[in-house]
Scaffold this active site. Structure first.
Site, PDB file in Angstrom:
ATOM      1  N   ASP A   1       0.844  -1.187   0.000  1.00 27.42           N
ATOM      2  CA  ASP A   1       0.000   0.000   0.000  1.00 27.42           C
ATOM      3  C   ASP A   1       0.883   1.241   0.000  1.00 27.42           C
ATOM      4  O   ASP A   1       1.770   1.372   0.848  1.00 27.42           O
ATOM      5  CB  ASP A   1      -0.905  -0.016   1.235  1.00 27.42           C
TER       6      ASP A   1
ATOM      7  N   TYR B   1       1.199   5.707  -0.622  1.00 23.69           N
ATOM      8  CA  TYR B   1       0.769   6.917   0.094  1.00 23.69           C
ATOM      9  C   TYR B   1       0.991   8.066  -0.882  1.00 23.69           C
ATOM     10  O   TYR B   1       1.681   9.019  -0.586  1.00 23.69           O
ATOM     11  CB  TYR B   1       1.676   7.017   1.325  1.00 23.69           C
TER      12      TYR B   1
ATOM     13  N   HIS C   1      -3.525  13.994   0.662  1.00 24.91           N
ATOM     14  CA  HIS C   1      -3.769  13.096   1.798  1.00 24.91           C
ATOM     15  C   HIS C   1      -2.584  13.116   2.768  1.00 24.91           C
ATOM     16  O   HIS C   1      -2.767  13.236   3.980  1.00 24.91           O
ATOM     17  CB  HIS C   1      -4.023  11.669   1.298  1.00 24.91           C
TER      18      HIS C   1
ATOM     19  N   ARG D   1       1.099  15.441  13.144  1.00 26.33           N
ATOM     20  CA  ARG D   1       2.313  16.150  13.573  1.00 26.33           C
ATOM     21  C   ARG D   1       2.097  17.646  13.387  1.00 26.33           C
ATOM     22  O   ARG D   1       2.743  18.285  12.548  1.00 26.33           O
ATOM     23  CB  ARG D   1       3.524  15.697  12.737  1.00 26.33           C
TER      24      ARG D   1
ATOM     25  N   GLU E   1     -10.299   4.029   3.588  1.00 29.91           N
ATOM     26  CA  GLU E   1      -9.471   4.807   2.677  1.00 29.91           C
ATOM     27  C   GLU E   1      -9.872   4.441   1.249  1.00 29.91           C
ATOM     28  O   GLU E   1      -9.889   3.270   0.880  1.00 29.91           O
ATOM     29  CB  GLU E   1      -7.986   4.547   2.930  1.00 29.91           C
TER      30      GLU E   1
ATOM     31  N   GLU F   1      -9.102   3.980  -2.355  1.00 26.39           N
ATOM     32  CA  GLU F   1      -7.842   3.759  -3.071  1.00 26.39           C
ATOM     33  C   GLU F   1      -8.100   3.040  -4.396  1.00 26.39           C
ATOM     34  O   GLU F   1      -9.151   2.439  -4.607  1.00 26.39           O
ATOM     35  CB  GLU F   1      -6.886   2.904  -2.228  1.00 26.39           C
TER      36      GLU F   1
ATOM     37  N   ASP G   1      -9.151   0.430   2.002  1.00 25.67           N
ATOM     38  CA  ASP G   1      -8.171   0.095   3.044  1.00 25.67           C
ATOM     39  C   ASP G   1      -8.763   0.496   4.402  1.00 25.67           C
ATOM     40  O   ASP G   1      -8.529   1.589   4.907  1.00 25.67           O
ATOM     41  CB  ASP G   1      -6.861   0.840   2.755  1.00 25.67           C
TER      42      ASP G   1
ATOM     43  N   ARG H   1      -8.051   4.017  13.245  1.00 22.62           N
ATOM     44  CA  ARG H   1      -7.147   5.155  13.460  1.00 22.62           C
ATOM     45  C   ARG H   1      -6.555   5.197  14.856  1.00 22.62           C
ATOM     46  O   ARG H   1      -5.425   5.658  15.042  1.00 22.62           O
ATOM     47  CB  ARG H   1      -7.885   6.465  13.197  1.00 22.62           C
TER      48      ARG H   1
ATOM     49  N   GLN I   1      -3.877   2.590  14.934  1.00 19.61           N
ATOM     50  CA  GLN I   1      -2.795   3.053  14.055  1.00 19.61           C
ATOM     51  C   GLN I   1      -1.950   4.141  14.733  1.00 19.61           C
ATOM     52  O   GLN I   1      -0.716   4.094  14.688  1.00 19.61           O
ATOM     53  CB  GLN I   1      -3.414   3.603  12.763  1.00 19.61           C
TER      54      GLN I   1
ATOM     55  N   TYR J   1       2.069   3.057  15.207  1.00 19.39           N
ATOM     56  CA  TYR J   1       2.779   3.210  13.922  1.00 19.39           C
ATOM     57  C   TYR J   1       4.217   3.699  14.019  1.00 19.39           C
ATOM     58  O   TYR J   1       4.980   3.567  13.070  1.00 19.39           O
ATOM     59  CB  TYR J   1       1.972   4.086  12.967  1.00 19.39           C
TER      60      TYR J   1
ATOM     61  N   LYS K   1      -4.362  -1.755  10.252  1.00 17.57           N
ATOM     62  CA  LYS K   1      -4.692  -1.889   8.832  1.00 17.57           C
ATOM     63  C   LYS K   1      -4.960  -3.340   8.418  1.00 17.57           C
ATOM     64  O   LYS K   1      -5.704  -3.575   7.470  1.00 17.57           O
ATOM     65  CB  LYS K   1      -3.507  -1.397   7.987  1.00 17.57           C
TER      66      LYS K   1
ATOM     67  N   THR L   1      -8.944  -5.619   4.047  1.00 13.53           N
ATOM     68  CA  THR L   1      -8.849  -4.720   2.899  1.00 13.53           C
ATOM     69  C   THR L   1      -9.814  -5.266   1.856  1.00 13.53           C
ATOM     70  O   THR L   1      -9.728  -6.440   1.498  1.00 13.53           O
ATOM     71  CB  THR L   1      -7.420  -4.719   2.311  1.00 13.53           C
TER      72      THR L   1
ATOM     73  N   THR M   1      -4.606   6.467  -0.035  1.00 10.88           N
ATOM     74  CA  THR M   1      -5.845   7.237  -0.060  1.00 10.88           C
ATOM     75  C   THR M   1      -5.810   8.321  -1.123  1.00 10.88           C
ATOM     76  O   THR M   1      -4.849   9.071  -1.216  1.00 10.88           O
ATOM     77  CB  THR M   1      -6.068   7.917   1.308  1.00 10.88           C
TER      78      THR M   1
ATOM     79  N   GLU N   1     -10.057  12.617   7.410  1.00 14.50           N
ATOM     80  CA  GLU N   1      -9.867  13.911   6.739  1.00 14.50           C
ATOM     81  C   GLU N   1     -11.186  14.665   6.612  1.00 14.50           C
ATOM     82  O   GLU N   1     -11.243  15.873   6.821  1.00 14.50           O
ATOM     83  CB  GLU N   1      -9.271  13.691   5.351  1.00 14.50           C
TER      84      GLU N   1
HETATM   85 CA    CA Z   1      -3.924   3.118   2.778  1.00 15.85          CA
END
Ligand code: CA
Length: 381
Positions: free
Chosen positions: A97, A99, A104, A113, A170, A172, A204, A208, A211, A215, A224, A228, A315, A329
């Site tokens: 997967d 990014y 996104h 962050r 997500e 995708e 996906d 959250r 995650q 992560y 995750k 899927t 995503t 989002e």
């Molecule tokens: Ca993903």
């Protein structure tokens, strides 16, 4: 009458009927052509596309022409779609997967962050990705049991364990590998069409809260890997040739192994629906990294490809608020709940919610179909 599934599309899937087990078919309008019967190649009697996909680009082109001939010649024995059950279209070998959406990655960077640059320093130099869990890739329609896991709620010093409270999706696009490559031999961007068979839609599913806690520093794991979902029909690359568009300008210039003369993406119109209401329309054309660049990056270290490998784009989120491909989002981390038509609001998914991702290309002439799934309650612990 054919509504996205005319002679320009001809996607492949695996279907069964009351009188016969899973085998390969092509969708034409609201009907399915049984390929083993129509073309006589035993590869089509298999319960997955893998034996056919392993035959390579020249054979894919040949079969596509034969299918068009059979259909336009009126000699075809077609089954109504309502009489068939669809299965996972291919046996998923490895699953990666990416990014690849700048919007996104920027949105997530801002939320996760807030005190630093939203894009990390590597993002415009390589397509960031991770290896996922191929064994939990499931066909559209499979119920998704709410996962449980460790999460650390805000203001708490230590984690607890329980059903995810921030279950998300997500939107995708997935690329399906047909032709394998040998270990130790990178696949250059120019060899994309020799290896990639076609395209499907991917959801996906993402927990959250799990995650966010797990992560750092090695990336996505249990938040995750629980499920899927993919769409039942794999649209061949040829059907999307007219949907090619240049990627957004890439600056700084990527390293030579990621360069293409004209890096191209696809102009796909995607949609995200919750319980039948469309909540977002992500545009695939906005993706920064091209499918060929993702493939080249995935193999630049000599990692081999296998028939049935699936790599997903990450995503898809466009620049506008109504183009974001995930609830984290769309609701900005849960701070701005969505108002739904029935008067309810939603941040993350509730048990019973049904999510559907759809996609079309070429002004609706080619449909990528749908991938759907309903959230089921967590297993009591
Ligand atoms: Ca993903």
């Amino acid at each position: 009458m054919t509504d996205g599934y005319g002679i320009d599309n001809l996607p492949y899937g695996v279907f069964s009927t009351a009188d016969g087990g899973p085998r390969v078919g092509v969708r034409y309008g609201d009907q399915v052509l049984d390929l083993a019967g129509a073309l006589g190649d035993p590869a089509f009697a298999a319960p997955s596309l893998n034996p056919f996909m392993a035959q390579g680009r020249a054979r894919w082109t040949e079969v596509r022409a034969q299918v068009a001939d059979v259909l336009t010649g009126g000699r075809a024995a077609l089954r109504p779609l309502s009489d068939v059950r669809m299965h996972l279209p291919f046996e998923v070998s490895d699953y990666v997967d990416f990014y690849a959406s700048e919007e996104h990655a920027t949105n997530l960077g801002r939320m996760f962050r807030p005190d630093s640059e939203p894009l990390l320093p590597n993002w415009k130099h390589l397509p960031v990705g991770y290896h996922g869990r191929s064994g939990t890739v499931v066909p559209s329609g499979t119920g998704i049991v709410r996962p449980s896991g460790q999460r650390r709620p805000p203001g708490q010093d230590v984690p607890d364990h329980g059903p995810s409270r921030r279950l998300d999706v997500e939107v995708e696009v997935g690329f399906v590998v047909g032709t394998p490559s040998p270990l130790g031999t990178p696949v250059p961007t120019g060899a994309f069409a020799d290896h990639v068979f076609g395209v499907c839609l991917v959801n996906d599913w993402s927990a959250r809260d799990v995650q966010a806690w797990e992560y750092v520093p090695l990336g996505p794991f249990l938040g995750k890997s629980f499920a899927t979902s993919i769409s039942p029909w794999v649209v061949p690359l040829e059907a999307l040739a007219g949907a090619r568009v240049p990627t957004p300008p890439q600056s700084p210039a990527p390293l030579p192994y990621l360069r293409e003369d004209d890096p191209w993406g696809l102009d796909l119109s995607l949609s995200l629906s919750l319980n039948g209401q469309t909540v977002s329309r992500p545009p695939y054309a906005s993706m920064y990294w091209s499918p060929a660049q993702m493939l080249a990056h995935m193999t630049v270290n000599g990692a081999s490809l296998r028939t049935g490998d699936l790599y997903a784009s990450g995503t898809v989120s466009g620049p506008a608020a109504g183009q974001r491909g995930s609830f984290i989002e769309l609701t900005w981390g849960g701070k701005e709940p969505l108002k739904l038509a029935d008067g309810s609001t939603r941040t993350f998914l509730e048990d019973g919610d049904e999510v559907t991702i759809g996609g079309t290309a070429l002004a609706g002439r080619v449909s990528l179909g749908e991938v759907t799934g309903r959230v089921l309650p967590a297993v009591p612990s």
